[in-house]
Design a protein around this motif. Structure first.
Motif, PDB file in Angstrom:
ATOM      1  N   ILE A 128       0.846  -1.203   0.000  1.00 50.03           N
ATOM      2  CA  ILE A 128       0.000   0.000   0.000  1.00 50.03           C
ATOM      3  C   ILE A 128       0.876   1.246   0.000  1.00 50.03           C
ATOM      4  CG2 ILE A 128      -1.646   1.332   1.383  1.00 50.03           C
ATOM      5  CD1 ILE A 128      -3.187  -0.907   0.614  1.00 50.03           C
ATOM      6  N   GLY A 129       1.910   1.230   0.839  1.00 49.77           N
ATOM      7  CA  GLY A 129       2.830   2.365   0.907  1.00 49.77           C
ATOM      8  C   GLY A 129       3.464   2.612  -0.456  1.00 49.77           C
ATOM      9  N   HIS A 130       3.899   1.530  -1.094  1.00 48.03           N
ATOM     10  CA  HIS A 130       4.532   1.614  -2.402  1.00 48.03           C
ATOM     11  C   HIS A 130       3.592   2.246  -3.415  1.00 48.03           C
ATOM     12  CE1 HIS A 130       6.647  -0.544  -5.912  1.00 48.03           C
ATOM     13  NE2 HIS A 130       7.381   0.478  -5.529  1.00 48.03           N
ATOM     14  N   ILE A 131       2.316   1.814  -3.335  1.00 47.66           N
ATOM     15  CA  ILE A 131       1.327   2.333  -4.277  1.00 47.66           C
ATOM     16  C   ILE A 131       1.034   3.800  -3.993  1.00 47.66           C
ATOM     17  CG2 ILE A 131      -1.099   2.162  -4.941  1.00 47.66           C
ATOM     18  CD1 ILE A 131      -0.790  -0.872  -4.656  1.00 47.66           C
ATOM     19  N   LEU A 132       1.006   4.175  -2.694  1.00 47.22           N
ATOM     20  CA  LEU A 132       0.737   5.570  -2.343  1.00 47.22           C
ATOM     21  C   LEU A 132       1.846   6.467  -2.874  1.00 47.22           C
ATOM     22  CD1 LEU A 132      -0.672   5.410   1.304  1.00 47.22           C
ATOM     23  CD2 LEU A 132      -1.871   5.934  -0.822  1.00 47.22           C
ATOM     24  N   LEU A 133       3.085   5.965  -2.836  1.00 50.55           N
ATOM     25  CA  LEU A 133       4.201   6.761  -3.347  1.00 50.55           C
ATOM     26  C   LEU A 133       4.116   6.893  -4.857  1.00 50.55           C
ATOM     27  CD1 LEU A 133       7.235   5.575  -1.195  1.00 50.55           C
ATOM     28  CD2 LEU A 133       5.925   7.694  -1.045  1.00 50.55           C
ATOM     29  N   ARG A 134       3.638   5.820  -5.504  1.00 53.74           N
ATOM     30  CA  ARG A 134       3.524   5.864  -6.970  1.00 53.74           C
ATOM     31  C   ARG A 134       2.099   5.505  -7.385  1.00 53.74           C
ATOM     32  NH1 ARG A 134       8.493   2.597  -9.166  1.00 53.74           N
ATOM     33  NH2 ARG A 134       8.566   1.922  -6.997  1.00 53.74           N
TER      34      ARG A 134
ATOM     35  N   VAL B 279      -0.638  -6.689  -7.394  1.00 60.04           N
ATOM     36  CA  VAL B 279      -1.565  -6.920  -8.500  1.00 60.04           C
ATOM     37  C   VAL B 279      -2.829  -7.640  -8.037  1.00 60.04           C
ATOM     38  CG1 VAL B 279      -1.856  -8.040 -10.739  1.00 60.04           C
ATOM     39  CG2 VAL B 279       0.323  -6.993 -10.143  1.00 60.04           C
ATOM     40  N   LEU B 280      -2.659  -8.631  -7.170  1.00 57.71           N
ATOM     41  CA  LEU B 280      -3.802  -9.474  -6.824  1.00 57.71           C
ATOM     42  C   LEU B 280      -4.366  -9.174  -5.442  1.00 57.71           C
ATOM     43  CD1 LEU B 280      -2.377 -12.862  -8.122  1.00 57.71           C
ATOM     44  CD2 LEU B 280      -4.033 -11.390  -9.241  1.00 57.71           C
ATOM     45  N   VAL B 281      -3.480  -9.007  -4.477  1.00 58.51           N
ATOM     46  CA  VAL B 281      -3.953  -8.909  -3.100  1.00 58.51           C
ATOM     47  C   VAL B 281      -4.540  -7.537  -2.801  1.00 58.51           C
ATOM     48  CG1 VAL B 281      -3.267  -9.054  -0.688  1.00 58.51           C
ATOM     49  CG2 VAL B 281      -2.333 -10.678  -2.338  1.00 58.51           C
ATOM     50  N   VAL B 282      -3.797  -6.481  -3.141  1.00 59.15           N
ATOM     51  CA  VAL B 282      -4.249  -5.135  -2.767  1.00 59.15           C
ATOM     52  C   VAL B 282      -5.640  -4.813  -3.318  1.00 59.15           C
ATOM     53  CG1 VAL B 282      -3.752  -2.676  -3.046  1.00 59.15           C
ATOM     54  CG2 VAL B 282      -1.947  -4.232  -2.321  1.00 59.15           C
ATOM     55  N   PRO B 283      -5.904  -5.002  -4.621  1.00 59.74           N
ATOM     56  CA  PRO B 283      -7.254  -4.652  -5.104  1.00 59.74           C
ATOM     57  C   PRO B 283      -8.358  -5.439  -4.401  1.00 59.74           C
ATOM     58  CG  PRO B 283      -5.802  -5.148  -6.947  1.00 59.74           C
ATOM     59  CD  PRO B 283      -5.050  -5.500  -5.710  1.00 59.74           C
TER      60      PRO B 283
ATOM     61  N   PHE C 280      -1.617   2.087  -9.028  1.00 62.21           N
ATOM     62  CA  PHE C 280      -2.902   1.707  -8.461  1.00 62.21           C
ATOM     63  C   PHE C 280      -3.823   1.152  -9.540  1.00 62.21           C
ATOM     64  CE2 PHE C 280      -7.201   2.739  -6.948  1.00 62.21           C
ATOM     65  CZ  PHE C 280      -7.178   1.956  -5.814  1.00 62.21           C
ATOM     66  N   ARG C 281      -4.391  -0.019  -9.253  1.00 63.12           N
ATOM     67  CA  ARG C 281      -5.222  -0.680 -10.255  1.00 63.12           C
ATOM     68  C   ARG C 281      -6.700  -0.357 -10.017  1.00 63.12           C
ATOM     69  NH1 ARG C 281      -1.370  -3.920 -12.653  1.00 63.12           N
ATOM     70  NH2 ARG C 281       0.330  -3.461 -11.261  1.00 63.12           N
ATOM     71  N   GLY C 282      -7.115   0.815 -10.504  1.00 54.93           N
ATOM     72  CA  GLY C 282      -8.472   1.300 -10.250  1.00 54.93           C
ATOM     73  C   GLY C 282      -9.528   0.405 -10.863  1.00 54.93           C
ATOM     74  N   THR C 283      -9.295  -0.032 -12.092  1.00 52.06           N
ATOM     75  CA  THR C 283     -10.299  -0.854 -12.791  1.00 52.06           C
ATOM     76  C   THR C 283     -10.547  -2.142 -12.028  1.00 52.06           C
ATOM     77  OG1 THR C 283      -9.058  -0.099 -14.696  1.00 52.06           O
ATOM     78  CG2 THR C 283     -10.932  -1.552 -15.110  1.00 52.06           C
ATOM     79  N   SER C 284      -9.434  -2.743 -11.627  1.00 53.40           N
ATOM     80  CA  SER C 284      -9.547  -3.992 -10.884  1.00 53.40           C
ATOM     81  C   SER C 284     -10.336  -3.772  -9.602  1.00 53.40           C
ATOM     82  CB  SER C 284      -8.151  -4.521 -10.567  1.00 53.40           C
ATOM     83  OG  SER C 284      -8.222  -5.655  -9.768  1.00 53.40           O
ATOM     84  N   LEU C 285     -10.039  -2.646  -8.914  1.00 51.23           N
ATOM     85  CA  LEU C 285     -10.729  -2.354  -7.655  1.00 51.23           C
ATOM     86  C   LEU C 285     -12.230  -2.251  -7.883  1.00 51.23           C
ATOM     87  CD1 LEU C 285     -10.375  -1.604  -4.634  1.00 51.23           C
ATOM     88  CD2 LEU C 285     -10.424   0.779  -5.355  1.00 51.23           C
ATOM     89  N   VAL C 286     -12.609  -1.481  -8.906  1.00 52.12           N
ATOM     90  CA  VAL C 286     -14.035  -1.294  -9.184  1.00 52.12           C
ATOM     91  C   VAL C 286     -14.698  -2.631  -9.514  1.00 52.12           C
ATOM     92  CG1 VAL C 286     -15.694  -0.255 -10.773  1.00 52.12           C
ATOM     93  CG2 VAL C 286     -13.758   1.076  -9.931  1.00 52.12           C
TER      94      VAL C 286
END
Ligand SMILES: Nc1ncnc2c1ncn2[C@@H]1O[C@H](COP(=O)(O)OP(=O)(O)O)[C@@H](O)[C@H]1O
Ligand SMILES: [Mg+2]
Lengths: 382, 279
Positions: A150-156, A263-267, A160-166
């Motif tokens: 999450i930290g890594h994604i917040l920095l960059r 790729v898989l866990v965070v979303p 962030f995989r928005g489509t996957s999240l939705v």
């Protein structure tokens, strides 16, 4: 049409000629003969025993397959071990070839050593305790990896995989609404019915509304929703990630320089953390509505009265207590099911085991967490 | 090896030969995508039929249709002279025990060891003792060239080539009369592939096995296939001996057998057999 299916059973006849005993084989020496094949092969041994030399005459065999040839070879070897000079004779070329191909020395498979039941029991117990501790250790490590990702994604934020999240929110959240509404409506109704029925003895039916409001909003809404999601979405996550693991898709991600956690866990975990509070809210409303209906029909409390009583019974904090718990429940369900999916080994059985373990563990942890929250809220008088 | 191949190579026109698989007018369609379009094919008893065709042309689909794993739109498939659609379930089951299948990816049961995989068909269909089954399993392993210690391994612990061999051992478990092989030598090293061919050849000779083999291995086509059939556009565009295939003017066949890889092999084979390179 002449097909091999109706082949005759294996047979043998014995003929003495001087010192030599001839055993003439006829019929089909095929695996299809099943038990008869083995019996007849044993018969060769019993017929041949005691002779100085035995000739196994194969000229009249109708059909032979590898199982038949193996059985004949075994019989011959046994005779030789018993000190009888046994040999095959007059085999057709193709049968000779089969006999040659199947004349392998087969070592008996090693049998497991018999062990002491008591020692086994202790060993199993020890192993499962160590296993549970390891599991806890790994789970903590996994939480760390998740936070780091999450930290890594917040920095960059580009990562962030928005489509996957939705998409995941739709799968876990939106599509769960009907079943969540249904069970909570039923549970709200049951609590109302029981409350009214039991409290009627004290002439305190109206307190049933307090019961419904507090019980549903503080505990039942979030608990039932979490358990439902652990069973419905948690198992789906474990199965999906587990079968990806089995087919080396996770390895494929890794070698592309992608982190399976990102790729898989965070979303999936984030989607659960968004979806579960929303579902809890819907569950609360459904349960209250179920309570309202039953109070009206069964307890003669009109909807207006119900709402007035409810307003007195609960505060914003009652409602928030339930809602605050939801993201934490989601986090624990998400982490357990993704981690168990990633821990799948190569076999279908392992996948099944991981899915079961993930669901059982998630539900267990949801209830433990709920207990911890109850103690915490009681301590701070919220 | 080539001696045997030549000896066994009989003209396909021999009309007395029994037809083991007969496919007539087969149509298979996925949605709008027609994969088999009125396909006809015969496989004779005791022959090894090599089946070739470009990737995605439907070789696996045809095999699955013959095995009854796919629904067909139209056509008749007769196995051992019997129309499989017309058979009652009991007879179909008996029929199914007469063939062994090697799927393209092995399809070993992942939660069973290799030994258990091989014994599965025996356990289900034959009444024999555990000891005999153990011996048979070890024999089949030896036949396909797997070391004895692989018997107690799980499929996930095997290499790709070993999975193929173990799957072949399972396909041979019931000593079938008819063997379906889907790209058996892909994923094997050249030595392993040659051994594989030799094994199929031996089995065919000793057991009178009929083999339907999907393959891209030109070596296999040369060394063990009695006939070759080629698939394109949902139809068999040519069937016959290797010589017939090489002599064919069909563009795809020319490209397939006379492409760089093909002609290199034909050249070397021609030299080896002291023959002329086919035109
Ligand atoms: N279950 C299926 N659903 C849809 N299309 C399929 C299915 N199986 C195969 N196909 C299609 O049929 C065609 C032939 O596939 P296949 O027989 O696997 O090819 P190959 O000749 O390489 O073995 C391909 O175009 C594939 O996309
Ligand atoms: Mg294929």
């Amino acid at each position: 049409m002449a097909t091999k299916i109706e082949a005759e059973p294996p047979e043998l006849t014995r003929r003495e000629s001087g010192d030599i005993r001839r055993i003439v084989l006829t019929g089909g020496w095929l695996l299809r003969a099943s038990r008869a094949l083995e019996r007849k092969a044993d018969e060769i041994v019993s017929q041949g025993r005691g002779a100085r030399a035995v000739v196994i005459d194969m000229s009249a065999i109708a059909n032979l397959d590898t199982a038949g040839a193996l059985a004949l070879n075994r019989a011959r070897n046994e005779l030789i071990r018993a000190g009888v000079a046994a040999s095959f004779e007059d085999a057709r070329p193709e049968h000779q070839m089969l006999i040659k191909e199947t004349a392998i020395e087969i070592l008996p498979p090693p049998r497991a050593k018999p062990t002491n039941l008591f020692v086994d029991l202790l060993a199993d117990l020890g192993l499962s305790v160590v296993g549970a501790l390891r599991e806890y250790y790994r789970g903590t490590g996994f939480l760390g990896e998740f936070v780091a990702a999450i930290g890594h994604i917040l920095l960059r934020p580009r990562l962030f995989r928005g489509t996957s999240l939705v998409y995941q929110i739709e799968m876990f959240g939106f599509r769960s609404i009907p079943i969540i509404v249904l069970i909570n409506l039923a549970v709200g109704a049951i609590v109302a019915q029981q409350g009214i029925f039991q409290l009627a003895r004290f002439g305190a039916t109206t307190y049933a509304v307090d019961l419904i409001g507090i019980l549903v909003l503080r505990e039942l809404g979030v608990l039932l929703t979490s358990i439902m999601i652990a069973g419905r979405s948690g198992s789906a996550i474990t199965a999906e990630i587990g079968s990806m693991k089995m087919r080396e898709e996770i390895d494929a991600l890794r070698v592309m320089g992608l982190s399976p956690i990102e790729v898989l866990v965070v979303p999936r975990v984030l989607a659960l953390m968004v979806a579960l509070p929303l579902l809890t809210f819907i569950a609360d409303m459904a349960a209250l509505f179920g309570g309202l209906l039953v109070s009206w029909g069964y307890g003669d409390i009109s909807p207006t009265t119900f709402l007035v009583l409810l307003k007195d019974a609960i505060g914003v904090n009652t409602f928030l207590v339930g809602l605050i718990k939801a993201p934490f429940m989601a986090l624990i369900i998400g982490l357990i099911s993704t981690q168990d999916g990633l821990a799948t080994l190569g076999s279908a059985e392992s996948l099944g085991r991981q899915v079961t373990a993930a669901v059982v563990k998630s539900i267990f942890m949801v209830i433990i967490l709920d207990g911890l929250f109850a103690m915490f809220f009681a301590a701070i008088h919220y | 090896m080539s001696d045997h191949a030549n000896a066994a190579r009989q003209p396909a026109t021999n009309s007395i030969k029994e037809i083991v698989i007969s496919v007539r007018g087969l149509v298979v369609q996925f949605g709008e995508h027609r994969v088999m379009d009125g396909l006809d094919l015969d496989v004779f008893r005791g022959e090894v039929l090599g089946f070739v065709g470009g990737s995605g042309q439907g070789k696996s689909v045809l095999m699955r249709a013959i095995l009854g794993l796919l629904r067909k739109r139209a056509g008749v498939i007769r196995l051992f002279g019997q129309d499989r659609d017309a058979l009652p379930p009991r007879q179909l089951r008996a029929l199914e025990q007469r063939w062994g299948v090697l799927f393209q990816n092995g399809a070993l049961f992942s939660s069973l060891t290799v030994r258990q995989n091989i014994q599965m068909p025996m356990r289900e269909n034959r009444n024999i003792s555990q000891r005999f089954m153990d011996d048979l399993a070890m024999l089949k392993l030896d036949l396909v060239g797997l070391p004895p210690d692989s018997a107690d391994k799980l499929p996930a612990e095997l290499s790709g080539g070993m999975v193929k061999r173990a799957a072949l051992a399972r396909a041979l478990a019931l000593d079938p009369e008819l063997l379906f092989l889907d790209e058996p030598t892909s994923g094997l090293d050249p030595i392993g592939a040659a051994e594989f061919d030799e094994l199929i050849g031996t089995l065919q000779k000793t057991l009178g096995l009929t083999v339907f083999m999907v393959t891209h291995d030109l070596d296999s086509l040369y060394s063990i296939c009695d006939r070759v059939a080629a698939l394109a556009g949902g139809k068999v565009i040519g069937a016959g001996s290797m010589q017939d295939m090489l002599a064919s003017d069909e563009p795809w066949l020319r490209a397939y057998f006379h492409g760089t890889r093909g002609s290199r092999l034909i050249g070397s084979l021609g030299r080896r057999m002291g023959g002329r390179e086919p035109a």
